[in-house]
Design an enzyme around this catalytic site. Structure first.
Site, PDB file in Angstrom:
ATOM      1  N   TRP A 155     -60.031  99.854  38.160  1.00 16.34           N
ATOM      2  CA  TRP A 155     -59.527  98.702  37.408  1.00 16.34           C
ATOM      3  C   TRP A 155     -58.002  98.656  37.334  1.00 16.34           C
ATOM      4  O   TRP A 155     -57.444  97.656  36.921  1.00 16.34           O
ATOM      5  CB  TRP A 155     -60.078  98.743  35.972  1.00 16.34           C
ATOM      6  N   LYS A 188     -67.394  96.597  45.750  1.00 16.04           N
ATOM      7  CA  LYS A 188     -67.690  96.520  44.317  1.00 16.04           C
ATOM      8  C   LYS A 188     -66.442  96.863  43.509  1.00 16.04           C
ATOM      9  O   LYS A 188     -66.001  98.009  43.500  1.00 16.04           O
ATOM     10  CB  LYS A 188     -68.806  97.490  43.928  1.00 16.04           C
ATOM     11  N   SER A 230     -62.051 108.207  39.969  1.00 11.52           N
ATOM     12  CA  SER A 230     -61.904 109.548  39.390  1.00 11.52           C
ATOM     13  C   SER A 230     -62.455 110.634  40.320  1.00 11.52           C
ATOM     14  O   SER A 230     -63.352 110.380  41.129  1.00 11.52           O
ATOM     15  CB  SER A 230     -62.658 109.605  38.055  1.00 11.52           C
ATOM     16  N   GLU A 255     -59.795 108.404  47.362  1.00 10.48           N
ATOM     17  CA  GLU A 255     -58.467 108.378  46.721  1.00 10.48           C
ATOM     18  C   GLU A 255     -58.719 108.662  45.247  1.00 10.48           C
ATOM     19  O   GLU A 255     -59.164 107.790  44.504  1.00 10.48           O
ATOM     20  CB  GLU A 255     -57.826 106.999  46.876  1.00 10.48           C
ATOM     21  N   LEU A 256     -58.457 109.897  44.840  1.00 16.02           N
ATOM     22  CA  LEU A 256     -58.906 110.320  43.500  1.00 16.02           C
ATOM     23  C   LEU A 256     -57.730 110.535  42.557  1.00 16.02           C
ATOM     24  O   LEU A 256     -56.612 110.147  42.842  1.00 16.02           O
ATOM     25  CB  LEU A 256     -59.763 111.584  43.647  1.00 16.02           C
ATOM     26  N   CYS A 297     -52.271 106.180  39.251  1.00 17.33           N
ATOM     27  CA  CYS A 297     -52.632 107.516  39.732  1.00 17.33           C
ATOM     28  C   CYS A 297     -51.429 108.312  40.229  1.00 17.33           C
ATOM     29  O   CYS A 297     -51.484 109.534  40.270  1.00 17.33           O
ATOM     30  CB  CYS A 297     -53.684 107.407  40.824  1.00 17.33           C
ATOM     31  N   GLU A 333     -54.508 114.506  33.749  1.00 15.04           N
ATOM     32  CA  GLU A 333     -53.930 113.166  33.737  1.00 15.04           C
ATOM     33  C   GLU A 333     -54.190 112.510  32.373  1.00 15.04           C
ATOM     34  O   GLU A 333     -55.336 112.421  31.950  1.00 15.04           O
ATOM     35  CB  GLU A 333     -54.714 112.407  34.807  1.00 15.04           C
TER      36      GLU A 333
HETATM   37  P1  NAP Z   1     -64.063 105.768  37.885  1.00 18.59           P
HETATM   38  O1  NAP Z   1     -64.832 105.858  36.632  1.00 18.59           O
HETATM   39  O2  NAP Z   1     -64.262 106.786  38.927  1.00 18.59           O
HETATM   40  O3  NAP Z   1     -64.340 104.297  38.439  1.00 18.59           O
HETATM   41  C1  NAP Z   1     -63.838 103.866  39.666  1.00 18.59           C
HETATM   42  C2  NAP Z   1     -64.880 103.011  40.356  1.00 18.59           C
HETATM   43  O4  NAP Z   1     -66.042 103.795  40.592  1.00 18.59           O
HETATM   44  C3  NAP Z   1     -65.331 101.813  39.539  1.00 18.59           C
HETATM   45  O5  NAP Z   1     -65.583 100.720  40.387  1.00 18.59           O
HETATM   46  C4  NAP Z   1     -66.635 102.307  38.938  1.00 18.59           C
HETATM   47  O6  NAP Z   1     -67.544 101.274  38.613  1.00 18.59           O
HETATM   48  C5  NAP Z   1     -67.179 103.127  40.074  1.00 18.59           C
HETATM   49  N1  NAP Z   1     -68.194 104.103  39.684  1.00 18.59           N
HETATM   50  C6  NAP Z   1     -68.353 104.701  38.491  1.00 18.59           C
HETATM   51  N2  NAP Z   1     -69.436 105.523  38.513  1.00 18.59           N
HETATM   52  C7  NAP Z   1     -69.972 105.431  39.749  1.00 18.59           C
HETATM   53  C8  NAP Z   1     -71.102 106.022  40.393  1.00 18.59           C
HETATM   54  N3  NAP Z   1     -71.901 106.871  39.747  1.00 18.59           N
HETATM   55  N4  NAP Z   1     -71.357 105.686  41.663  1.00 18.59           N
HETATM   56  C9  NAP Z   1     -70.566 104.823  42.332  1.00 18.59           C
HETATM   57  N5  NAP Z   1     -69.469 104.231  41.774  1.00 18.59           N
HETATM   58  C10 NAP Z   1     -69.172 104.533  40.497  1.00 18.59           C
HETATM   59  O7  NAP Z   1     -62.502 105.779  37.665  1.00 18.59           O
HETATM   60  P2  NAP Z   1     -61.687 105.175  36.467  1.00 18.59           P
HETATM   61  O8  NAP Z   1     -61.627 106.181  35.413  1.00 18.59           O
HETATM   62  O9  NAP Z   1     -62.146 103.806  36.149  1.00 18.59           O
HETATM   63  O10 NAP Z   1     -60.292 105.014  37.222  1.00 18.59           O
HETATM   64  C11 NAP Z   1     -59.221 105.836  37.006  1.00 18.59           C
HETATM   65  C12 NAP Z   1     -59.174 106.979  38.001  1.00 18.59           C
HETATM   66  O11 NAP Z   1     -58.918 106.478  39.302  1.00 18.59           O
HETATM   67  C13 NAP Z   1     -58.037 107.904  37.687  1.00 18.59           C
HETATM   68  O12 NAP Z   1     -58.412 109.236  37.828  1.00 18.59           O
HETATM   69  C14 NAP Z   1     -56.987 107.561  38.736  1.00 18.59           C
HETATM   70  O13 NAP Z   1     -56.082 108.582  39.016  1.00 18.59           O
HETATM   71  C15 NAP Z   1     -57.842 107.188  39.886  1.00 18.59           C
HETATM   72  N6  NAP Z   1     -57.106 106.344  40.810  1.00 18.59           N
HETATM   73  C16 NAP Z   1     -56.766 106.893  42.008  1.00 18.59           C
HETATM   74  C17 NAP Z   1     -56.027 106.148  42.898  1.00 18.59           C
HETATM   75  C18 NAP Z   1     -55.662 106.738  44.223  1.00 18.59           C
HETATM   76  O14 NAP Z   1     -55.340 105.994  45.118  1.00 18.59           O
HETATM   77  N7  NAP Z   1     -55.722 108.029  44.399  1.00 18.59           N
HETATM   78  C19 NAP Z   1     -55.657 104.841  42.594  1.00 18.59           C
HETATM   79  C20 NAP Z   1     -56.027 104.315  41.363  1.00 18.59           C
HETATM   80  C21 NAP Z   1     -56.764 105.092  40.473  1.00 18.59           C
HETATM   81  P3  NAP Z   1     -67.664 100.680  37.111  1.00 18.59           P
HETATM   82  O15 NAP Z   1     -66.284 100.266  36.744  1.00 18.59           O
HETATM   83  O16 NAP Z   1     -68.568  99.529  37.302  1.00 18.59           O
HETATM   84  O17 NAP Z   1     -68.188 101.779  36.263  1.00 18.59           O
END
Ligand code: NAP
Length: 493
Positions: free
Chosen positions: A163, A187, A241, A262-263, A296, A397
């Site tokens: 997001w 998605k 994540s 990309e985590l 991130c 983080e």
């Molecule tokens: P997240 O919970 O991992 O969510 C990211 C995406 O994964 C969302 O679309 C989410 O869908 C989906 N998702 C969640 N559970 C899933 C599952 N069991 N199976 C498949 N997809 C699933 O991450 P967040 O906490 O929202 O985002 C922040 C994290 O992203 C931070 O750690 C940040 O550092 C990282 N990030 C990394 C980068 C990079 O390029 N390295 C860039 C931006 C952010 P829903 O929203 O529908 O649950």
């Protein structure tokens, strides 16, 4: 996965504000629940999207598979032309897209406009680079053989995005994948899916054939399982994540689906005693506090040489005290809300832990609504001094506007501190010494290093991490490689 704030599902939403996504060029099936998308600054509904699952995921793959052959057969010029048209359409509608982005995600409007331009840059760059995919012709060891190496699209690729950059995370995956001849199922995150829907609608408007881009919303776990359980999906590109990344690695084992991950990161920033402090302070402030620290590659762990600590802190504090917290659509605001209650709780826990263990709050540290009519999901930009390596803020983080500062005495100590965590996305260093700049760049175990600079993500550069920050690269020619298969053909002559 739900973010912990609870899903807002609705069976009869305000029909005028429902965005249906796109499957096979038609609105995605919306037979069931709808997910309410709320403005994190005001809690007002911004819109509704379908809450789909495995059936929608399969339908999207059906559509992408049907479109894959013709899209692959289209020339790179045809694909480039459409990508450029989409980029131009996004730039033409910057204001409208940016308003949607600010309302669903919270970042200030000026930042949202910047993100639309940044997102469009991936489309332009990949449009050009997609025309330069080449193969190789090799002499073989036998005189009567020749080898041709081809690079071909994979077929259907899937993308799951977070997001925090609802436009750029989409185009950074979509642009290279489509440019080299793949079709896509996508998605976006539940908190901010409307920008992705708007981009998909623009893609239809500029003439992308049905099925080339398919966007669905809903139950992330079910959709992810369906895509990784479908042998037609040849690659999944994920940003999010580390926790979800690990889950996807396990599930990708069924069909050995290729993954890009990309985590999370927890970027260190080193300020040496020979740094230009004005440059270091300016760069630190802009990189740390954009998107309310929910980036991130944000510098989170700042390590300052003890001899310049006081001067650095005074200047950073002065800069922070000029930042305005408020509603992203209001003029002059620099820092918007955190995305949801879970994000606010994490910042609160990190601040409490830091205070309890002796950190000094030099400025900021206040949580709550900055004015009447806004949600309590705000945090004033915060500068923490006397941080130690064992505090939570130094280990994980925070994903909020908190800058945590520690000191060091030697270059070796600074590098050891920077490399001490299992994350390796981005790191930054400030020094005027050329030899030191080279030594430190080599020694930092990260996918990206900003040397006297904190802008590390551009369309040309390779973006990605080491260790728990993931696999693969996005951007530049490396981003296109992620969506190509190498095939070796040996000819008897
Ligand atoms: P997240 O919970 O991992 O969510 C990211 C995406 O994964 C969302 O679309 C989410 O869908 C989906 N998702 C969640 N559970 C899933 C599952 N069991 N199976 C498949 N997809 C699933 O991450 P967040 O906490 O929202 O985002 C922040 C994290 O992203 C931070 O750690 C940040 O550092 C990282 N990030 C990394 C980068 C990079 O390029 N390295 C860039 C931006 C952010 P829903 O929203 O529908 O649950």
């Amino acid at each position: 996965m739900s973010d912990g704030s609870g899903l807002l599902l609705d069976r009869s939403p305000d029909a005028a504000r429902v965005s249906l996504g796109l499957v096979g060029g038609a609105p995605a099936d919306a037979d069931g629940d709808y997910l309410r998308v709320s403005d994190p600054a005001t809690d007002e509904p911004v819109g509704w999207v379908p809450y789909g699952g495995a059936a929608q995921a399969r339908a999207a793959v059906d559509a992408a598979s049907a479109a894959a052959g013709p899209w692959r057969a289209a020339t790179p010029d045809v694909r480039a032309n459409l990508l450029r048209k989409l980029s131009a359409a996004m730039l033409d509608r910057t204001d409208a897209l940016a308003r949607v982005l600010t309302r669903e995600q919270g970042k200030p409007l000026a930042e949202a406009r910047g993100e639309i331009a940044y997102a469009a840059s991936f489309l332009d760059w990949s449009a050009e680079e997609g025309r330069r995919v080449t193969g190789e012709y090799l002499e073989a060891s036998g005189a009567n053989r020749r080898i041709v190496v081809m690079r071909q699209p994979l077929g259907v690729i899937a993308a799951i995005t977070p997001w925090n950059f609802p436009a750029a995370m989409i185009t950074r995956k979509l642009a290279p994948a489509l440019a080299v001849g793949n079709t896509a199922v996508l998605k976006p995150a539940e908190q901010a899916p409307l920008t992705a829907m708007a981009i998909a609608a623009l893609a239809t408007e500029v003439g992308f054939p049905p099925g080339v881009i398919n966007v669905i919303t809903g139950d992330a776990d079910a959709i992810g399982r369906a895509w990784l359980g479908d042998a037609r999906v040849r690659k999944l590109s994920f940003t999010g994540s580390t926790e979800v990344g690990r889950l996807l690695v396990e599930r990708a084992s069924t069909h050995l689906t290729r993954l890009s991950l990309e985590l999370g990161g927890h970027a260190p920033l080193l300020v040496f005693d020979d740094a230009d402090l004005d440059v270091a302070v300016r760069a630190t402030l802009s990189a740390k506090f954009r998107n309310a620290g929910q980036t991130c590659v944000c510098p989170n762990r700042v390590y300052v040489h003890a001899s310049v600590h006081d001067a650095f802190m005074d200047r950073v504090q002065a800069g922070i005290d000029r930042l305005v917290v408020g509603y992203g659509l209001d003029a002059g605001v620099h820092i918007g809300p955190l995305i949801d209650d879970a994000a606010l709780d994490k910042v609160r826990v990190h601040l409490d832990d830091a205070r309890e263990h002796g950190a000094i709050v030099r400025t900021g540290g206040r949580l709550g609504a900055p004015r009447a009519g806004l949600s309590p999901r705000f945090c004033t930009p915060t500068l923490l001094d006397a941080v130690t390596a064992s505090m939570q803020v130094a280990r994980e983080e925070t994903f909020g506007p908190v800058l945590a500062v520690q000191t060091f005495e030697t270059e070796a100590e600074a590098i050891a501190l920077a490399n001490s965590l299992p994350y390796g996305l981005a790191a930054y260093a400030f020094t005027r010494g050329l030899a030191r700049a080279l030594r430190v760049s080599e020694a930092l175990d990260f996918g990206m290093v900003g040397m006297n600079e904190t802008t590390v993500s551009t369309a040309q550069a390779a973006f990605g991490g080491t260790k728990l920050s993931g696999w693969g690269r996005e951007g530049g020619k490396w981003g296109l490689e992620e969506f190509l298969e190498v095939k070796s053909v040996t000819f008897g002559v």
